[in-house]
Design an enzyme around this catalytic site. Structure first.
Site, mmCIF file in Angstrom:
data_model
loop_
_atom_site.group_PDB
_atom_site.id
_atom_site.type_symbol
_atom_site.label_atom_id
_atom_site.label_comp_id
_atom_site.label_asym_id
_atom_site.label_seq_id
_atom_site.Cartn_x
_atom_site.Cartn_y
_atom_site.Cartn_z
ATOM 1 N N HIS A 234 1.458 1.932 1.014
ATOM 2 C CA HIS A 234 1.663 1.488 -0.373
ATOM 3 C C HIS A 234 3.053 1.859 -0.916
ATOM 4 O O HIS A 234 3.833 0.985 -1.205
ATOM 5 C CB HIS A 234 0.583 1.981 -1.343
ATOM 6 C CG HIS A 234 -0.785 1.562 -0.955
ATOM 7 N ND1 HIS A 234 -1.141 0.236 -0.794
ATOM 8 C CD2 HIS A 234 -1.913 2.275 -0.648
ATOM 9 C CE1 HIS A 234 -2.404 0.159 -0.434
ATOM 10 N NE2 HIS A 234 -2.896 1.372 -0.330
ATOM 11 N N ASP A 285 -5.874 -3.751 4.482
ATOM 12 C CA ASP A 285 -6.385 -2.699 3.613
ATOM 13 C C ASP A 285 -7.848 -2.923 3.215
ATOM 14 O O ASP A 285 -8.749 -2.677 4.013
ATOM 15 C CB ASP A 285 -5.465 -2.581 2.391
ATOM 16 C CG ASP A 285 -5.712 -1.321 1.566
ATOM 17 O OD1 ASP A 285 -6.618 -0.554 1.901
ATOM 18 O OD2 ASP A 285 -4.989 -1.090 0.588
#
Lengths: 411, 411
Positions: A234, A285
């Site tokens: 991220h 993810d």
């Protein structure tokens, strides 16, 4: 150019999804409504916990096998599974301590894609915070036991074709500083990849500054944990100095735009990261959607929205490298993407009209899973005509597991 | 819920793309590189002009027919064609003055989707700016002649099934205030939809304030042009008062996220618009990608990125209405979406696992063109097994037209 014309196909190397939580495929479409408990990331997590609380090795296997088959049908041939669900619901280990990790590896192997099982360390809900309900499964009674599991996985799978073992540190919130140090030493000694959620949510930063007097990336840099096997997942909320630290170390940042969009995470400054020398890869993810092409282009497109300019992060070839070679490297499989290949239909409506010198541009900016015709991993054909060779059976197993899980969780 | 289970399918009503420039499909994948001339919207426009300069009725037909077939294969059954390429390259009208508009309508009819041909008024490059090279084709020698063409189109097509005629005002930059007034009067008297690019680019705002002392939406509100047949395309850069003006009038905003992302346009505040009472619809616009599901979810997802919260604009059912009923209403075809239908494969990998009460959520947040199996318009089956009934022939025509255009334009 990576993409090559091959008769009626456009061939690209295998694509890697370097950050996956396979079981979260079970959540897709189920928590998009407005409600007291559905308006933020932290409440999405509540739904996720309810479901995770019900998983056992069999349902984990069924959900993951479907999740990986869907990825394969979208062109993904290697996955980094950030695996944090280790023990039984109350925290009691299974008789085979790694039963859930084994189920994930088996699922990937049965589907036929490569997997790097990233064994997560998770110690606490946060600084001075007791474990919350649902988190017992993530935790080990000691760091030593966790590292023994890691070693056991490595020993058992080190000769298995298509399997890698790596370390994952859940986050600075969930792992104590000293444990980060010890676990990293073990991983570094073995040359394993080390993955970590870093600076995903604003709240995480505040807590890290309160505990350590530094933001998460700064802390990792300060303690010497950034290197070319380190993957920051991220990196949404970082400043210039942190971008430079990641770049100086030649560390990876795994951007997961379709999930970050879904969770309202904000947006990492990929342009700055790339200029700083950091390496970019991509990850599915949370399985909000399984589309490696959208993951790749979203890095560039979302930065265009932010900067109100075009071509701000990178051109198509660099983005395709991020989705392929860089993703493989980030999960300890550097170079293996060239043993895998994805054949896209050149006459897919989205691709038709690209000139021969613009195939990478077409693949990155316009392709969707519909274009995927054949997928090969190490010479094995696992998807043909866009469908996985065992799709029907995999679907049945998934749907049965979902019914069971939702009923048990009352969802 | 709009989506309904039908055996092995999920059925949704027809989807509308309320803002299209079909010929721009010829640009896809061709101008994504970094270069002196490709870094911004205004230079993307240069490439677009070079290509547009070469189009004739035959190549326009071929490109549009492919563009519409690709839309149909993604579930789009009605299109609003914002048509600004009227005359020959030097500005000389064709013998049949509406030859290019006719080509677009013929393309849509041959593909089998509904079309609202929005005849554009384009008078100038900007306030006190002479026409630029390439713009002669967009302009009419007088407003009266333009309005005669509009009337001629309306007369000829008013009884044609699946065809509507509307007015488009290119932008406040390109149309003088008095002409906006006159043309709107004509359209309003005939009950036509009126579409207009509004507040897409920051530069457009500055120029409008310089000329009129007001921003574009404020100007349109001040002069009384906002009503429930008015469609503001983009509305990226507007303030609270402008959102309220659009909402008070029950005007539409056509959000075109995949194009806005591609062009680095920034992002309209759809949440505020909806709260203000404005109606939302979606458009493929520049054909950067042809995916009505991505258009719909991107409204919500990009606002999540901006606001760093979840479920900020609307839930799935509202977004699906925007992509369907609201889009039809915005192009003067209110209610007709229910005569059209799109059948999605319920076993598409992206949709599997949605519970029966979450079908809208699955369609909006996870579907892609791969899921589209059958598409019917007014009872006519135009797409089956995901492929348009004349796909091969349409592809051949498109590729031949592209070669000709690119060669002529030196692209």
């Amino acid at each position: 150019m990576l993409a090559k014309r091959r008769g009626s196909h456009i061939e690209i190397p295998g694509l890697a999804s370097a950050h996956s939580h396979a079981f979260q495929r079970a959540l897709r479409s189920q928590c998009q409504r407005q409600s007291a408990s559905a308006g933020s990331f932290w409440s999405w997590r509540g739904y996720m916990y309810a479901l995770a609380g019900q998983l056992d090795p069999e349902t984990m296997y069924q959900v993951a096998r479907f999740a990986y088959a869907e990825l394969a049908m979208a062109g993904v041939t290697a996955v980094g599974e950030f695996h944090y669900l280790h023990h039984q619901a109350g925290g009691q280990p299974y008789d085979t301590r790694t039963a859930l990790a084994d189920a994930l590896i088996e699922a990937a192997q049965d589907v036929g894609i490569r997997i790097c099982l990233l064994r997560v360390i998770y110690e606490r809900a946060g600084f001075q915070q007791a474990l919350q309900a649902g988190q017992e499964r993530f935790c080990d009674s000691s760091l030593d036991l966790a590292l023994l599991d890691l070693e056991s996985l490595r020993t058992r799978y080190q000769d298995r074709e298509g399997v890698q073992i790596g370390l994952a540190l859940h986050s600075v919130r969930a792992v104590r500083r000293e444990s980060i140090r010890q676990a990293s030493q073990v991983a570094n000694a073995a040359g394993m990849p080390v993955h970590m959620h870093l600076s995903e949510q604003a709240r995480e930063l505040e807590e890290c500054v309160a505990e350590h007097g530094m933001t998460p990336v700064a802390l990792m840099a300060h303690d010497g944990h950034l290197n070319e096997r380190f993957v920051a997942v991220h990196a949404t909320h970082i400043d210039d100095a942190e971008a430079l630290a990641l770049g100086h170390a030649r560390a990876f940042v795994c951007v997961c735009r379709t999930t970050e969009r879904d969770l309202g995470d904000g947006h990492c400054d990929a342009s700055r990261l790339l200029r700083s020398g950091a390496r970019l890869c991509t990850g599915v993810d949370s399985y909000a959607i399984s589309d490696p092409f959208e993951e790749a282009r979203a890095i560039e497109l979302d930065q265009r929205t932010r900067d109100q300019k075009r071509t701000v992060v990178a051109e198509a070839s660099t983005l395709l490298e991020a989705a392929s070679a860089e993703g493989y490297a980030a999960i300890g499989m550097a170079g293996q993407q060239d043993h895998d290949r994805v054949l896209l239909r050149a006459d897919d409506a989205a691709l038709i009209g690209a000139s021969e010198d613009r195939l990478d541009d077409a693949v990155v900016f316009a392709a969707s899973p519909r274009a995927v015709d054949r997928v090969e991993v190490a010479g094995q054909l696992i998807v043909s005509d866009g469908v996985h060779r065992e799709y029907q059976q995999i679907c049945q197993g998934f749907e049965a597991a979902l019914s069971k899980l939702r009923q048990a969780a009352g969802l």
